[in-house]
Write an enzyme that holds these catalytic residues in place. Structure first.
Site, short mmCIF file in Angstrom:
data_model
loop_
_atom_site.label_atom_id
_atom_site.label_comp_id
_atom_site.label_asym_id
_atom_site.label_seq_id
_atom_site.Cartn_x
_atom_site.Cartn_y
_atom_site.Cartn_z
N LEU A 1 4.71 1.48 4.82
CA LEU A 1 5.14 0.10 4.59
C LEU A 1 6.27 0.01 3.56
O LEU A 1 6.60 -1.06 3.08
CB LEU A 1 3.95 -0.77 4.17
CG LEU A 1 2.87 -0.93 5.25
CD1 LEU A 1 1.70 -1.75 4.73
CD2 LEU A 1 3.43 -1.58 6.51
N GLY A 2 6.83 1.14 3.25
CA GLY A 2 8.04 1.15 2.41
C GLY A 2 7.78 0.96 0.93
O GLY A 2 8.66 0.48 0.21
N PRO B 1 0.83 -1.22 0.00
CA PRO B 1 0.00 0.00 0.00
C PRO B 1 0.87 1.27 0.00
O PRO B 1 1.92 1.31 0.64
CB PRO B 1 -0.80 -0.10 1.30
CG PRO B 1 -0.77 -1.55 1.67
CD PRO B 1 0.51 -2.09 1.14
N ASP C 1 14.71 2.87 6.25
CA ASP C 1 13.84 2.20 5.28
C ASP C 1 14.65 1.52 4.17
O ASP C 1 14.46 0.34 3.88
CB ASP C 1 12.86 3.21 4.65
CG ASP C 1 11.75 3.62 5.61
OD1 ASP C 1 11.81 3.20 6.78
OD2 ASP C 1 10.83 4.35 5.19
N ALA D 1 1.60 4.48 3.40
CA ALA D 1 1.09 3.83 4.61
C ALA D 1 2.21 3.43 5.55
O ALA D 1 1.99 2.71 6.51
CB ALA D 1 0.27 2.60 4.20
O1 PMV Z 1 8.47 5.62 6.04
P1 PMV Z 1 7.80 5.59 7.36
O2 PMV Z 1 6.50 6.32 7.42
O3 PMV Z 1 7.77 4.22 7.95
O4 PMV Z 1 8.72 6.46 8.38
C1 PMV Z 1 10.07 6.23 8.50
C2 PMV Z 1 10.49 6.41 9.90
C3 PMV Z 1 10.79 7.82 10.37
O5 PMV Z 1 11.59 7.64 11.53
C4 PMV Z 1 9.51 8.56 10.76
C5 PMV Z 1 11.55 8.64 9.34
C6 PMV Z 1 12.97 8.16 9.07
O6 PMV Z 1 13.55 8.60 8.07
O7 PMV Z 1 13.53 7.36 9.84
#
Ligand code: PMV
Length: 316
Positions: A106-107, A101, A152, A104
Site C-alpha cells: 500500500l505504499g 499498513p 509507486d 502490504a
Molecule cells: O510496492 P508493491 O508491492 O505494490 O509493488 C510494486 C509493483 C511491482 O510491479 C511489483 C514492482 C514495481 O517496482 O513496479
C-alpha cells in the site's frame, strides 16, 4: 517557529504489476484515507546539527547520524543536501506517523519518503516541483525495492490515478464516473524486493514464456485505461479477473490471496485480483455500490485482517 507538517497518501496498483518492471504499462490509484505524515520542529537549543527522529509506528527514536548510511531516512537527508547544496541542516526534531499498513503493497515506505522530502524542503525554505519530488523518492525506492519501476513514487507524489510506463512521464487519468474498490489485507507480510527477484529468476529461466505473460498484462493495462475513462465497470471487472489469472501464472499468488479474490467475486464484486508484488499483502475488488457491504463482510469472513473502501474519482 510553528511545526511544519507534510503528508502523502497510500496507493494501490489496479492493473499491470510486475509487467511494469519490464516496460509494460500499469495503472495505480492513490488511497487518500491512508496517509503518512511528517512534522518538523526547529530545535535551536539542541546540539548543533542534531536531527532527532521519532517514528512510533516502527518503534524508532534515534538521531539521524545513528541510523547508518543505508537507511532510507539518511538517504533522504543526503539527497536534499545535495539537491540544494546545503552543508549542514539546522537542529530539528522530526516526527513521522503513518496509518498505512507496512509491507502490504500500500505504499507505506513511499508515502513516508515523500512526506519527509516535502516537509524537509519546506523546512529549509526551498521549493521542489512534483516531478523532482518523485525523482528523489525514486532514489529512495531503490533501497526498498532493488529495481523499482517508479510507479509507486509517481502515484504517491501526484496523489491521482496514473497510467504509468517506466521512464516515461506518468499520465494522470481524469476519471469522472464512479468506481468503488474494496481493498482487503491478507495479513501476510510480503517484501516487494523478494517477490520481484523471484519473478526475475523465473524470467531469466524462461524468457519467452514470461515475456508473453508480460505482454498480455500490458495489453490489459492499456484496455483498463479506456474502461476507466469511459466508465465501463463490468468490463473493467472482467479485465481484473484476467489480470489475476496472469499473476497466478507468474507464480505470485497463493491460496490465501486466491481465496480472498474468489470470495469477493462470489459476494458480488465485478472483478478482483491481488495487488502489488503478491505472495501476501492486499487484494483489490471492483464493487457495484449495492454490494459494498456484502463484499466487505465476505472478505472479513474469508480471513482479511483489514478491509478498506476507496473510490474514484476522489470525493470532495
Ligand atoms: O510496492 P508493491 O508491492 O505494490 O509493488 C510494486 C509493483 C511491482 O510491479 C511489483 C514492482 C514495481 O517496482 O513496479
Amino acid at each position: 517557529m510553528p511545526a511544519i507538517s507534510s503528508s502523502a497518501p497510500g496507493k494501490i496498483i489496479l492493473v499491470g504489476e510486475h509487467a511494469v518492471v519490464y516496460g509494460q504499462p500499469a495503472i495505480a490509484i492513490p488511497i487518500h484515507q491512508l496517509r503518512a505524515r511528517a512534522y518538523f520542529l526547529a530545535n535551536p537549543a539542541g546540539p548543533k546539527g542534531r536531527i532527532h527522529i521519532i517514528a512510533p509506528n516502527i518503534d524508532l527514536e534515534k538521531d539521524l547520524e545513528d541510523l547508518g548510511e543505508t537507511h532510507p531516512f539518511t538517504r533522504i537527508f543526503e539527497l536534499i543536501k545535495s539537491q540544494f547544496e546545503i552543508e549542514h541542516f539546522p537542529s530539528m526534531d522530526v516526527k513521522i506517523v503513518s496509518d498505512i499498513p507496512i509491507a502490504a503493497g500500500l505504499g507505506s515506505g513511499t508515502a513516508v519518503s515523500i512526506a519527509l522530502i516535502r516537509g524537509l524542503v519546506q523546512f529549509i525554505g526551498e521549493t521542489l516541483d512534483e516531478e523532482e519530488v518523485s525523482r528523489l523518492a525514486f532514489e529512495v525506492e531503490k533501497i526498498y525495492h532493488g529495481t523499482p519501476s517508479g510507479i509507486d513514487n509517481s502515484v504517491v507524489t501526484y496523489g491521482k490515478p496514473i497510467y504509468f510506463i517506466k521512464n516515461v512521464k506518468p499520465e494522470i487519468l481524469s476519471i469522472n464516473d464512479e468506481f468503488y474498490f474494496v481493498v482487503a489485507d491478507s495479513g501476510i507480510k510480503s517484501e516487494t524486493s523478494q517477490v520481484v527477484r523471484s519473478v526475475r529468476n523465473g524470467w531469466q529461466n524462461a524468457k519467452i514464456q514470461y515475456e508473453l505473460l508480460f505482454n498480455e498484462i500490458g495489453a490489459l493495462s492499456t484496455q483498463a485505461k479506456d474502461y476507466l475513462l469511459e466508465g465501463l465497470r463490468e468490463q473493467l471487472g472482467v479485465l481484473m479477473n484476467k489480470n489475476h489469472e496472469l499473476l497466478c501464472r507468474l507464480g505470485v499468488s497463493n491460496i490465501i490471496l486466491d481465496r480472498l479474490v474468489n470470495s469477493a467475486i462470489m459476494a458480488g464484486a465485478l472483478g478482483a485480483k491481488l495487488s502489488g508484488a503478491g505472495a501476501g499483502g492486499n487484494i483489490i475488488a471492483l464493487v457495484p455500490n449495492n454490494r459494498i457491504k456484502s463484499v466487505q463482510e465476505a472478505l472479513r469472513e474469508a480471513g482479511a485482517v483489514k478491509v478498506i473502501l476507496t473510490s474514484l474519482p476522489k470525493k470532495k
